[in-house]
Design a protein around this motif. Structure first.
Motif, mmCIF file in Angstrom:
data_model
loop_
_atom_site.group_PDB
_atom_site.id
_atom_site.type_symbol
_atom_site.label_atom_id
_atom_site.label_comp_id
_atom_site.label_asym_id
_atom_site.label_seq_id
_atom_site.Cartn_x
_atom_site.Cartn_y
_atom_site.Cartn_z
ATOM 1 N N THR A 1 17.236 5.539 0.597
ATOM 2 C CA THR A 1 17.475 6.008 1.895
ATOM 3 C C THR A 1 18.495 5.009 2.676
ATOM 4 N N GLY A 2 19.056 4.084 2.004
ATOM 5 C CA GLY A 2 19.770 3.257 2.479
ATOM 6 C C GLY A 2 21.363 3.356 2.667
ATOM 7 N N ASN A 3 22.002 2.258 2.443
ATOM 8 C CA ASN A 3 23.672 2.662 2.617
ATOM 9 C C ASN A 3 24.374 2.924 1.175
ATOM 10 N N LEU A 4 23.571 2.712 0.100
ATOM 11 C CA LEU A 4 24.095 2.741 -1.208
ATOM 12 C C LEU A 4 23.392 3.818 -2.039
ATOM 13 N N PRO A 5 23.480 5.153 -1.815
ATOM 14 C CA PRO A 5 22.672 6.076 -2.510
ATOM 15 C C PRO A 5 23.123 6.399 -3.914
ATOM 16 N N LEU B 1 9.968 -5.510 -19.978
ATOM 17 C CA LEU B 1 10.645 -4.377 -19.264
ATOM 18 C C LEU B 1 11.187 -5.163 -18.160
ATOM 19 N N LEU B 2 12.501 -5.092 -17.965
ATOM 20 C CA LEU B 2 13.065 -5.816 -16.748
ATOM 21 C C LEU B 2 13.472 -4.597 -15.478
ATOM 22 N N VAL B 3 12.707 -4.534 -14.483
ATOM 23 C CA VAL B 3 12.860 -3.421 -13.397
ATOM 24 C C VAL B 3 13.726 -4.014 -12.336
ATOM 25 N N ILE B 4 15.060 -3.561 -12.303
ATOM 26 C CA ILE B 4 16.048 -4.301 -11.594
ATOM 27 C C ILE B 4 16.428 -3.612 -10.302
ATOM 28 N N ASP B 5 15.941 -4.115 -9.160
ATOM 29 C CA ASP B 5 16.396 -3.520 -7.751
ATOM 30 C C ASP B 5 16.089 -2.355 -7.636
ATOM 31 N N VAL B 6 15.091 -1.775 -7.938
ATOM 32 C CA VAL B 6 14.402 -0.306 -7.350
ATOM 33 C C VAL B 6 14.032 -0.474 -6.004
ATOM 34 N N GLN B 7 15.014 -0.596 -5.022
ATOM 35 C CA GLN B 7 14.726 -0.875 -3.506
ATOM 36 C C GLN B 7 15.275 0.391 -2.799
ATOM 37 N N ASN B 8 14.595 0.460 -1.745
ATOM 38 C CA ASN B 8 14.995 1.392 -0.644
ATOM 39 C C ASN B 8 16.275 1.800 -0.562
ATOM 40 N N GLU B 9 17.212 0.634 -0.513
ATOM 41 C CA GLU B 9 18.795 0.636 -0.123
ATOM 42 C C GLU B 9 19.349 1.742 -1.153
ATOM 43 N N TRP C 1 15.766 -3.529 1.934
ATOM 44 C CA TRP C 1 15.359 -4.840 0.962
ATOM 45 C C TRP C 1 14.027 -4.422 0.105
ATOM 46 N N GLN C 2 13.274 -3.584 0.887
ATOM 47 C CA GLN C 2 11.899 -3.217 0.257
ATOM 48 C C GLN C 2 11.979 -2.667 -1.016
ATOM 49 N N SER D 1 24.267 -9.126 6.445
ATOM 50 C CA SER D 1 24.469 -8.217 5.225
ATOM 51 C C SER D 1 24.279 -6.578 5.617
ATOM 52 N N PRO D 2 25.295 -5.644 5.299
ATOM 53 C CA PRO D 2 25.032 -4.043 5.590
ATOM 54 C C PRO D 2 24.157 -3.817 4.651
ATOM 55 N N VAL D 3 23.874 -4.312 3.348
ATOM 56 C CA VAL D 3 22.911 -4.144 2.408
ATOM 57 C C VAL D 3 22.179 -4.934 2.031
ATOM 58 N N PHE D 4 20.649 -4.662 2.007
ATOM 59 C CA PHE D 4 19.734 -5.764 1.254
ATOM 60 C C PHE D 4 19.535 -6.864 1.846
#
Length: 206
Positions: A20-24, A9-17, A72-73, A62-65
């Motif tokens: 709650t960040g700039n890419l909802p 199972l590959l869990v890709i980029d489940v990050q706060n961005e 990034w978290q 960067s404005p994201v991540f």
């Protein structure tokens, strides 16, 4: 006699961005996708399916991540769950500049199940590369998500982007299913299969 898939199972980029960040993420809403990602991780862990968590990082400007920033978290629900491997990446495909391919080979993985974000960007890049590397690929449509775009190429809603990419994935590159369908297949050691380009097009024209 058929052989049960050797899944990871590959869990890709489940990050706060994406929360709650700039890419909802907009579609499916994170109130749908996040619980399904968590459920898939718990199912995989209970079934002995290795879980690989991926974290995307960008430069400090960067404005994201931006690496080390709150965006990034990893989302706390994901960080709290067991995982077998952690991959840090800077490109869309999880294979680019990482040890993912070697790790999958070392663990005799032949089927990659993808959840996380975004359907049309990092998920898509990874789906295509995994398929070209000879891996079977599964995408859990209700455990992924997209956001809307508008640029010189056009305008598309998050729903349109997600739906179109899932349709294209299933036409050739990956078996697209729900989290529930995947859980049943994983429990039974059953392989899931994509459609094909010819039949996908023929149905659309009929």
């Amino acid at each position: 006699m058929s052989t049960a898939p050797r899944r990871a199972l590959l869990v890709i980029d489940v990050q706060n961005e994406y929360f709650t960040g700039n890419l909802p993420i907009e579609y499916p809403p994170v109130t749908t996708s996040l619980p399904n990602i968590v459920q898939a991780m718990r199912t995989a862990h209970a079934a002995g399916i290795p879980v690989v968590v991926v974290q995307h990082g960008g430069p400090a400007t960067s404005p994201v991540f931006a690496q080390g920033s709150p965006g990034w978290q990893l989302r706390e629900e994901i960080a709290a769950l067991p995982r077998d491997h952690l991959v840090h990446k800077t490109k869309a495909s999880v294979f680019a500049g990482t040890d993912l391919a070697q790790w999958l080979e070392q663990h005799a993985i032949d089927t990659l199940t993808i959840v996380g974000y975004m359907t049309h960007n990092c998920d898509a890049a990874t789906v295509y590369e995994a398929s070209h590397r000879g891996l079977k690929v599964e995408v859990l449509a209700d455990a992924t998500g997209a956001l809307p775009y508008a640029n010189d190429g056009g305008r598309a809603s998050a729903e349109e982007i997600h739906r179109v990419f899932c349709t294209v994935f299933h036409s050739n590159f990956a078996a697209v299913c729900s989290t529930g369908q995947w859980e049943a297949a994983a429990a039974g050691g059953v392989a899931l299969a994509p459609d094909n380009v010819y039949l996908s097009n023929r149905r659309a024209r009929s």
